[in-house]
Design an enzyme around this catalytic site. Structure first.
Site, mmCIF file in Angstrom:
data_model
loop_
_atom_site.group_PDB
_atom_site.id
_atom_site.type_symbol
_atom_site.label_atom_id
_atom_site.label_comp_id
_atom_site.label_asym_id
_atom_site.label_seq_id
_atom_site.Cartn_x
_atom_site.Cartn_y
_atom_site.Cartn_z
ATOM 1 N N ASP A 153 0.852 -1.191 0.000
ATOM 2 C CA ASP A 153 0.000 0.000 0.000
ATOM 3 C C ASP A 153 0.890 1.245 0.000
ATOM 4 O O ASP A 153 1.931 1.267 0.664
ATOM 5 C CB ASP A 153 -0.863 0.040 1.261
ATOM 6 C CG ASP A 153 -1.964 -1.006 1.269
ATOM 7 O OD1 ASP A 153 -1.893 -1.961 0.476
ATOM 8 O OD2 ASP A 153 -2.895 -0.872 2.090
ATOM 9 N N HIS A 182 4.962 -7.360 -0.118
ATOM 10 C CA HIS A 182 4.705 -8.705 -0.633
ATOM 11 C C HIS A 182 5.376 -8.935 -1.986
ATOM 12 O O HIS A 182 5.693 -7.996 -2.716
ATOM 13 C CB HIS A 182 3.193 -8.917 -0.771
ATOM 14 C CG HIS A 182 2.445 -8.827 0.520
ATOM 15 N ND1 HIS A 182 1.894 -9.926 1.154
ATOM 16 C CD2 HIS A 182 2.157 -7.759 1.325
ATOM 17 C CE1 HIS A 182 1.297 -9.541 2.269
ATOM 18 N NE2 HIS A 182 1.446 -8.224 2.396
ATOM 19 N N SER A 203 8.270 4.695 5.035
ATOM 20 C CA SER A 203 9.276 3.829 4.442
ATOM 21 C C SER A 203 9.066 3.755 2.936
ATOM 22 O O SER A 203 8.078 4.254 2.411
ATOM 23 C CB SER A 203 9.194 2.423 5.049
ATOM 24 O OG SER A 203 8.692 2.451 6.359
#
Length: 295
Positions: A113, A169, A256
């Site tokens: 996201d 992921h 991040s």
């Protein structure tokens, strides 16, 4: 003010920034910049804040954070009352149905996201960040022979702000090598900071691995730490079979960045993301969302 492109309503939104006043003061005032260089950018500062976020006392921040930023807890595996500390909440897992992954092997998906930028025809000496700041791919990777393999390739920069889901992921089936760690500082990766500190990604702590994907070639999968990110946690098992959508790891508290590098003629990025990137705007995406396709 950070404006980004919302591809769902095909319009621009304004990002609600966690700690915006602090960021503006730190990166815009002489005193703030001095503190940044002497203390805030150092590992010690992030470790102190990370220590607090791992303590039970930090639980009191959770509900206020949820309410201030409108976080949808119906997507979370656990509810706010079940978290042991703020970092436990921050690194929360989502229900599997919250981030469905399409099995189509031709579809390229977002690894997490956040807000994404895309650059094709990669120039190894000058990759453009948010706000038009350039940095060298050679310096970022610190491996000239590896960098040359990605000349004229494609770069994806996914910025995760503190309000985002902070697990990342794999975007395809494949096998991922061991992680290589590069030491660095802990500058913020927010656009407010990127406009003030040149080549932040090359200066910050970062890690990368080579992901041998089945459908998109060998991908450099990089994670960049930032202010208050005490740890980049890798949860995958190196050199074993990985499935599309499997978790690779997560960031502890802070904003991040995940950066992916693809070799030439392996992928095609969706036009809306490319066009907004050329205009200097990030596009909001979620993990598993299609963002391109195999060439």
């Amino acid at each position: 003010m950070i404006k980004y492109y919302n591809r769902r309503n095909k319009d621009y939104d304004i990002e609600k920034v966690a700690g915006e006043k602090y960021l503006n003061w730190t990166y815009s005032s002489p005193i703030g910049m001095n503190l940044l260089e002497v203390f805030i950018k150092k590992k010690f500062f992030s470790k102190i804040y990370g220590f607090y976020c791992n303590k039970r006392l930090s639980r009191k921040k959770i509900n206020k954070f949820i309410n201030d930023f409108g976080i949808d807890m119906s997507l979370s595996e656990n509810q706010s009352s079940n978290f042991k500390c703020f970092n436990d909440f921050f690194t929360r897992k989502l229900k599997k149905e919250a981030r469905p992954v399409k099995a189509d092997k031709n579809l390229l998906i977002s690894p997490g996201d956040g807000k994404i930028l895309a650059y094709k025809n990669l120039n190894l000496n000058s990759v453009t960040e948010v706000k038009g700041i350039n940095y060298s791919f050679y310096e970022l990777i610190n491996n000239d022979s590896l960098a040359k393999e990605y000349d004229n390739g494609t770069c994806l920069v996914l910025r995760l702000c503190p309000t985002d889901y902070h697990r990342f992921h794999f975007i395809d089936n494949g096998i991922c090598e061991n992680t290589i760690k590069l030491k660095g500082f802990y500058y913020s990766v927010n656009p407010i900071a990127l406009s003030k500190i040149p080549s932040v990604f090359c200066k910050n702590k970062r890690e990368y691995s080579i992901f041998h994907s089945e459908n998109f070639g060998d991908i450099i999968f990089m994670e960049v730490g930032a202010t208050c990110v005490g740890s980049i946690i890798q949860t995958y098992k190196p050199n074993t079979k990985i499935l599309k959508g499997d978790e690779k790891g997560y960031f502890k508290f802070g904003g991040s960045t995940v950066i992916l590098f693809f070799k030439k003629n392996t992928i095609k990025i969706d036009n809306d993301i490319l066009s907004q990137s050329k205009l200097g705007y990030e596009t909001s995406v979620i993990m598993g969302e299609p963002i391109g396709s195999r060439k």
